[in-house]
Design a protein around this motif. Sequence first.
Motif, PDB file in Angstrom:
ATOM      1  N   THR A   1     -31.453  45.165 -10.859  1.00 19.76           N
ATOM      2  CA  THR A   1     -33.140  45.505 -10.793  1.00 19.76           C
ATOM      3  C   THR A   1     -34.010  44.374 -11.695  1.00 19.76           C
ATOM      4  OG1 THR A   1     -31.744  45.871 -13.024  1.00 19.76           O
ATOM      5  CG2 THR A   1     -31.926  47.865 -11.524  1.00 19.76           C
TER       6      THR A   1
ATOM      7  N   GLU B   1     -38.644  43.154 -11.928  1.00 18.43           N
ATOM      8  CA  GLU B   1     -39.894  43.554 -11.722  1.00 18.43           C
ATOM      9  C   GLU B   1     -39.624  42.710  -9.911  1.00 18.43           C
ATOM     10  OE1 GLU B   1     -42.556  41.559 -14.488  1.00 18.43           O
ATOM     11  OE2 GLU B   1     -41.672  43.152 -16.124  1.00 18.43           O
ATOM     12  N   THR B   2     -41.368  43.806  -9.113  1.00 17.67           N
ATOM     13  CA  THR B   2     -41.537  43.335  -8.334  1.00 17.67           C
ATOM     14  C   THR B   2     -41.920  42.003  -8.104  1.00 17.67           C
ATOM     15  OG1 THR B   2     -42.232  45.914  -7.839  1.00 17.67           O
ATOM     16  CG2 THR B   2     -43.031  43.768  -6.181  1.00 17.67           C
ATOM     17  N   GLY B   3     -41.227  41.152  -6.898  1.00 14.43           N
ATOM     18  CA  GLY B   3     -41.653  39.700  -6.896  1.00 14.43           C
ATOM     19  C   GLY B   3     -40.684  39.128  -8.174  1.00 14.43           C
TER      20      GLY B   3
ATOM     21  N   THR C   1     -35.982  31.365  -9.908  1.00 14.44           N
ATOM     22  CA  THR C   1     -35.322  33.414  -9.849  1.00 14.44           C
ATOM     23  C   THR C   1     -34.689  32.388 -11.195  1.00 14.44           C
ATOM     24  OG1 THR C   1     -36.532  33.697  -8.268  1.00 14.44           O
ATOM     25  CG2 THR C   1     -34.336  34.790  -8.971  1.00 14.44           C
TER      26      THR C   1
ATOM     27  N   THR D   1     -32.532  48.169  -7.057  1.00  8.46           N
ATOM     28  CA  THR D   1     -32.843  49.898  -7.170  1.00  8.46           C
ATOM     29  C   THR D   1     -34.233  49.453  -8.032  1.00  8.46           C
ATOM     30  OG1 THR D   1     -32.758  51.378  -8.068  1.00  8.46           O
ATOM     31  CG2 THR D   1     -31.782  50.366  -8.904  1.00  8.46           C
ATOM     32  N   HIS D   2     -35.311  50.368  -7.673  1.00 11.61           N
ATOM     33  CA  HIS D   2     -36.613  50.924  -8.660  1.00 11.61           C
ATOM     34  C   HIS D   2     -35.907  52.256  -9.277  1.00 11.61           C
ATOM     35  CE1 HIS D   2     -38.206  47.446  -7.997  1.00 11.61           C
ATOM     36  NE2 HIS D   2     -38.582  47.811  -6.525  1.00 11.61           N
TER      37      HIS D   2
ATOM     38  N   LYS E   1     -35.936  39.902  -5.897  1.00  5.79           N
ATOM     39  CA  LYS E   1     -34.405  40.423  -5.336  1.00  5.79           C
ATOM     40  C   LYS E   1     -34.621  40.613  -4.030  1.00  5.79           C
ATOM     41  CE  LYS E   1     -36.139  44.785  -7.488  1.00  5.79           C
ATOM     42  NZ  LYS E   1     -37.068  43.937  -7.972  1.00  5.79           N
ATOM     43  N   SER E   2     -35.042  40.041  -3.087  1.00  2.72           N
ATOM     44  CA  SER E   2     -35.347  39.805  -1.930  1.00  2.72           C
ATOM     45  C   SER E   2     -34.679  38.539  -0.909  1.00  2.72           C
ATOM     46  CB  SER E   2     -36.584  40.495  -0.843  1.00  2.72           C
ATOM     47  OG  SER E   2     -37.355  39.478  -1.411  1.00  2.72           O
TER      48      SER E   2
ATOM     49  N   ASP F   1     -30.738  48.140  -0.045  1.00  4.15           N
ATOM     50  CA  ASP F   1     -31.368  47.443  -0.277  1.00  4.15           C
ATOM     51  C   ASP F   1     -32.424  48.550  -0.562  1.00  4.15           C
ATOM     52  OD1 ASP F   1     -33.099  45.718  -0.447  1.00  4.15           O
ATOM     53  OD2 ASP F   1     -33.771  45.761   0.778  1.00  4.15           O
ATOM     54  N   GLU F   2     -32.561  48.879  -1.608  1.00  2.00           N
ATOM     55  CA  GLU F   2     -34.128  50.172  -1.599  1.00  2.00           C
ATOM     56  C   GLU F   2     -34.574  51.509  -1.623  1.00  2.00           C
ATOM     57  OE1 GLU F   2     -37.973  47.607  -2.378  1.00  2.00           O
ATOM     58  OE2 GLU F   2     -37.047  46.190  -3.918  1.00  2.00           O
TER      59      GLU F   2
ATOM     60  N   THR G   1     -36.422  54.445  -2.724  1.00  2.00           N
ATOM     61  CA  THR G   1     -37.662  54.129  -3.154  1.00  2.00           C
ATOM     62  C   THR G   1     -38.500  55.276  -2.340  1.00  2.00           C
ATOM     63  OG1 THR G   1     -37.728  51.802  -2.154  1.00  2.00           O
ATOM     64  CG2 THR G   1     -39.788  52.981  -1.523  1.00  2.00           C
TER      65      THR G   1
END
Length: 556
Positions: free
Chosen positions: A28, A30-32, A517, A489-490, A35-36, A458-459, A462
């Motif tokens: 988990t 935050e976006t950016g 990161t 996951t979010h 994770k990707s 992967d997510e 969503t």
Amino acid sequence: MLARLSIRDIVLIERLDIEFAAGLAVLTGETGAGKSILLDAFALALGGRGDAGLVRHGAEQGQVTAVFDVPKQHPAAAILADNGLEDTGEMILRRVQFADGRTRAFINDSPISVQTLKAVGSALVEIHGQHDERALVDAATHRRLLDAFAGLEKDVAALETLWEARRAAHATLDAHRAAMEQASREADYLRHAADELQKLAPKDGEEAALAERRSAMMQGEKIAGDLREARDAVGGNHSPVAGLSAAVRRLERRAGHAPDLVRPAVQAIDAAINALEEADQHLAAALAAADFDPDELERIEERLFALRGAARKYSTPVEGLAALASKYAADVALIDAGAEQLKKLEAAAADADRRYDGAATRLSAARAKSAEKLNKAVNAELTPLKLERAKFSTQIDPDSASPGPQGFDRVEFWVQTNPGTRPGPLMKVASGGELARFLLALKVVLSDRGSAPTLVFDEIDTGVGGAVADAIGARLARLAGKVQVMAVTHAPQVAARADQHLLISKDALDRGKRVATRVARLAADHRREEIARMLAGAEITAEARAAAERLIKAAG
């Protein structure tokens, strides 16, 4: 399963080492946060496409190492064996990405091709996401998955053996038929040539032997006159032997009066007589050897002429005539006996067809029966995933006109998302969120059959929440009881069920001049705080912490 992932100088990651365990691991953040990037690096180690843009700015190369604990007799071990690599039970997949775009691949520190790395990686890990086109959505894998679900692998292997026998029988038949057709087109010529060469009866080495004998006879003819003249001089009418013998007798009569004078001369003349007699014997033997029958020489000449004429006619050296004669005789025999042999080969091919068709038909029936069970099992998983109006089906299209090693069935997973809509292939009909949930339902059903030991999602949650997210989490946890599962996951409902919770974050370095990161394994308190953040957003409230605690307890 994946035991350790080490990343060096990939995008925002400078140095990262993550230990993994069995069960469900969630990532988990935050976006950016990266994770990707983490998944891109993992995919690179599994044989994914390289990209110079993956190398961290300022570095000459990046590197990703994935260490797996692999059970004995896993399919990946067979790939290693095929490439001359030893299976030690631990597989270390390493990929080096250079800033100029080049890459290098290694398994257990042995350099290998990217294709081999990809084959091993595919056997060890499946990555599923909303837009994944490599795993279950690939129709080419659906037949294999249905066979695995039904436990038909041994039947498929037996059919592959029958297919190979069928292929070999038809290849032999086709070769014989082609040879017969070729021979038939040249039948008259072959029969004439075979008869002619049979009458000629050439032998290996015959030309050299005849030529040597002919040369010896011709040389003997030239020297025979000189030999006869020499023998006449030594032992004929002009031979001195008679006169020398008379002289020896006269001297021997005088030997009593003057032995010392006579004896040496007598001895010398005796030696001369003996030498002349020996020479006469040698000359007689030479004349006998040089003597020949003129008819024999003529026969040799005629034989050589015939052999060399045949060699010119059939465009082959004289030494090749014997082999050519055998070939033509065999071709004629093929024409004569070919029809009978053709019948036998046709019968063998027909028998191979019957055996293959019977096994393929039985396999097709077994697939159809198992497809019903698979459909029922997958559809039972759809309602909790908020796909209660959808329907999953396994389409089997038998086509006996297009057989193959695994039979003549084309298998494809189809879905109908709503009643009244047209069903179609999984990838073409389901939307991104629906597709992810269909994939999850399939993997839950197929988890212990035909699955890689490590699954990455992967997510896939969503766009869903509440009960659907909880249902997704529950199914990921069920999967994790049979295979290793990693999920980006979010959804707090998914994160609450994790056996291992990894937080991806981005830290500022060098007074904010660059970022990196980071990955942290969360203990209980920090894990509750992260799930509360996922529930509440930027401002974490007491209510969010309490809700997070309830989710964790409920999942436990």
